[in-house]
Design an enzyme around this catalytic site. Sequence first.
Site, PDB file in Angstrom:
ATOM      1  N   ASP A 556      32.304  39.717  34.494  1.00 10.57           N
ATOM      2  CA  ASP A 556      33.072  40.198  33.346  1.00 10.57           C
ATOM      3  C   ASP A 556      32.374  41.393  32.702  1.00 10.57           C
ATOM      4  OD1 ASP A 556      35.070  40.253  31.428  1.00 10.57           O
ATOM      5  OD2 ASP A 556      34.947  38.119  30.996  1.00 10.57           O
ATOM      6  N   GLU A 559      32.450  47.359  32.806  1.00  6.66           N
ATOM      7  CA  GLU A 559      32.793  48.780  32.636  1.00  6.66           C
ATOM      8  C   GLU A 559      31.565  49.710  32.537  1.00  6.66           C
ATOM      9  OE1 GLU A 559      35.946  46.194  31.956  1.00  6.66           O
ATOM     10  OE2 GLU A 559      34.114  46.289  30.793  1.00  6.66           O
ATOM     11  N   ASP A 632      41.944  42.277  29.935  1.00  8.72           N
ATOM     12  CA  ASP A 632      42.446  41.463  28.824  1.00  8.72           C
ATOM     13  C   ASP A 632      43.769  42.010  28.287  1.00  8.72           C
ATOM     14  OD1 ASP A 632      40.217  39.867  29.085  1.00  8.72           O
ATOM     15  OD2 ASP A 632      39.059  40.954  27.601  1.00  8.72           O
TER      16      ASP A 632
END
Length: 949
Positions: A556, A559, A632
């Site tokens: 997760d 980025e 998300d």
Amino acid sequence: MIRRLFVVSGILCGAILSNLHAQVANVKKNSDGISVSIRDGRESAPQTVRLQVISDKIIRVTSSPDDTFSSRKSLMVVDSINARPSWNYSEGNGFVTLQTPQLRATLSLSSGEVTFVDKSGKTLLKELKRDACAFVPATYSGDAFYQLQQAFLSDPNEAYYGLGQHQNGVMNYKGRQVSLSQYNTEVAIPMVISSKNYGILWDNYSITKVGDVREPQPLSTLKLYSDKGEPGWLTAKYTQTKSSIPEIVRAESVIDYSYLKDMKNFPDSFKLANGKVRWEGSLESPYTGLHYFFLKYAGYAKIWLDGKLVTDRWRQAWNAGTVEIPFHFEKGKKYPLVIDWNPDGGESYLALKWQSPIPENLKNQFAFQSEAGDQIDYYFIGGNNMDDVIAGYRTLTGRAPIMPKWAMGFWQSRERYKTQDEILTTVKTFRDRKIPIDNIVLDWSYWAEDQWGSQEFDKTRFPDAEQMLSDLHKKYNTQLMISVWPKFYEGIDTYKDFASKGWLFTRNIQDGRRDWIGKGYHNTFYDPFNEKARTGFWTLLNNKLYSKGIDAWWLDATEPDIHSNLDVDTRKTIYTPSLGSSVRYFNAFPLQNAKAIYEGQRAANPNSRVFILTRSSYGGQQRYSAATWSGDISSRWHDMKDQIPAGINFSLSGLPYWTMDIGGFSVERRYERAQGADLDEWRELNTRWFQYGAFTPLFRVHGQFPFREIYNIAPEDHAAYKSMLFYNKLRYRLMPYIYSLAGKTYHDNYTIMRGLAMDFGGDTAVASVADQFMFGPALLVNPITEYKATNRSLYLPDGQGWYDAYTGKFLQGGKRIVAAAPYERMPLYIKAGSIIPTGPEIQYTSEKPADPLTLYIYTGQDGSFELYEDEGVNYNYEKGIYSTIPFAYNERSKTLTIGRRAGSFPNMLKNRTFNVVWVTPKKGVALDFKQSNIKKTVTYSGEQIEVKM
């Protein structure tokens, strides 16, 4: 020499218009191509251009303003490309040409421009001259580089796809701008594929704009009028909904509340938590034509232009979304504008910019513009079709390993299972209800609150993780994927260990930022660009998790999202890769992080397939057995619709495994304790999303409360439950088909989720279709993305017939139809000439062998399919240990040929039973697995047999 100065993206550039000196170009022939030094060109920047032949269909182009080329190692491109095909060289009339059996590249000795032509003489792609904007010297954090730009000439009707995953609802990027900048829900992949069957892999890791690279403009560059018609501004009205504070009215010319740093620009007494904002006035443009507005939004945002509602969106306050709004202006005409914004939270974001119509001289340009690099560096990839081009991309960046077979099944997840008992109870309920499942997912915070990065289970909630994993494996035949962030809390033992070795980014700690957990904790991420840090990170995961029996990894915030909603400049200061500056390597974190886990697990356990799910990705990441999900997103119909082109374009970028949060991640408050109409919509939204998700490469449910298990969404007698169960079981029936596609993805560089342009490129009607796709070669998927819709318009591609999957009714292609879509069914069509192998009803992928196989033969055209099988869990297939059985149908002779089996593997079924179901234009048969539809049963022992209709 005469120069004209102009500005591109804030850079002052000079175009060389003429040269009084003679051309000087030095040509050097190399072992793999040529290099040309142009130091006194008439119309270009001084440069050295190199062409390298990689294969018959791939040529690398490098252009440097210096005399030498960078030797910096590529992170995307593998270093195992050894084949050097034959090629010829010629020179004359001011050009040099390289020619392979499939491709010709011609380089101008005066300008350095390169033109690519296929073997039939058709021009595929032509560079535009590199002027002074091509190489602009710049530095960041002591790192010297160039800001780079390369433009190409595009055909008027050319379409462009790929470039990762974006949330703008766009399929065809011709005439549009794509920003390659990693962000939650946005995935940057610098690979574009053309409808003319070529691709460009742009070998650069910095933030890059692609397509129309002009800078979006603030609203203030349009002529603005207040709500009373006064020129120069819009009227902004700030209202507190739960306060006696008077409404604040002020003039505003710019709407840009994009990041945390912009929160100070709101009126001093205005509180977002209970506030609403309305902007009113009019806009006037100095141009006639199609304009685009770029809205960044969180909370509820509605915009009316000229009295028409042009967007109605919602996103969770902490994770802004984006949308593009096209609107046609007439020069000098005033258009009323109203923006209503309900921030719906204490920290929310809104910004609105615009872009003018593309000038005539730029309409057929397609460009790349990158913030940092040593040189322009790209690979031209030719092909006979888009699959060929994607094969070339994977030649350069690595094959996509076959995922473990269980990964093709159904995954259940939620945010989040808080205890060991919740995990086991959920899986037991699936098994008791006979709902097929292969994988359950444990999201973040299984550790003690203050121990993020320890990778230790909180013993108060997970008292015996090893026993839990044993029960999942042995008692319930279910795998467990676990969330692993690259994040560490300051002061815990793992933080101290990594910090002592220099493996952490430390600026976020120095800046004193806290996260959102409990009281908030100081934290930072590790540096996956450091080889020793990658090894250390895997060692931590291996010791704490993998050794206990964890099956797969959920990576997760890759980025990297060290702290959400920081502006890009601040993100660059806290992200400090050891290889170089954050500007240079801004997009590459997810690639290196996946590498750490893939190489670590393969070294620790070479006989077990790695499976990684990651929120962000970059070119080449498929070689690390990494799938990507779309981040998300919100639980809204518009976000569901946007996932269709997002997933298709991600697949067209060359990375074959993609998924999303079925049902959407973030939930409006009206759904949290939904009753009445809200409950009805919640159930229908999840049902329609589930129908779509059953035909994506990976089939995964996830999201915030309400709980996402189908029995928590609706009771057994409800249409929602029945529909979701139907598509779950259909997915498992199709497992022989799906797993064969996974095998084909590795062995033949296939793509499972297919834009219509891949298979029907000759049909111009499919170029921009953004809400339909092929799932493998046979299934045309048509999701329902509108509430209460019971039908939808869809296009049946030209050149073949199509069968309704549920009735077997035959229709000719090349036309648009209105298809029925009752609550429980999504329109699904099957291409004539398809052969679909289906298996028995199962509860998990390894429950029983796929025997007997039922072969659905959709007649009307010749067809073929190859059944692929292997052991499903290890890497023996890389050594040739697998089997294939070819099926071929001949329409003229009405004969199915089951070919000779090739290959074998341990415990392979040597003797098989095949049931044959004929589906014909005159006699339709539903894909419903009824025994009464079987017209022929044959036994097969590996030798060729024929079956007549």
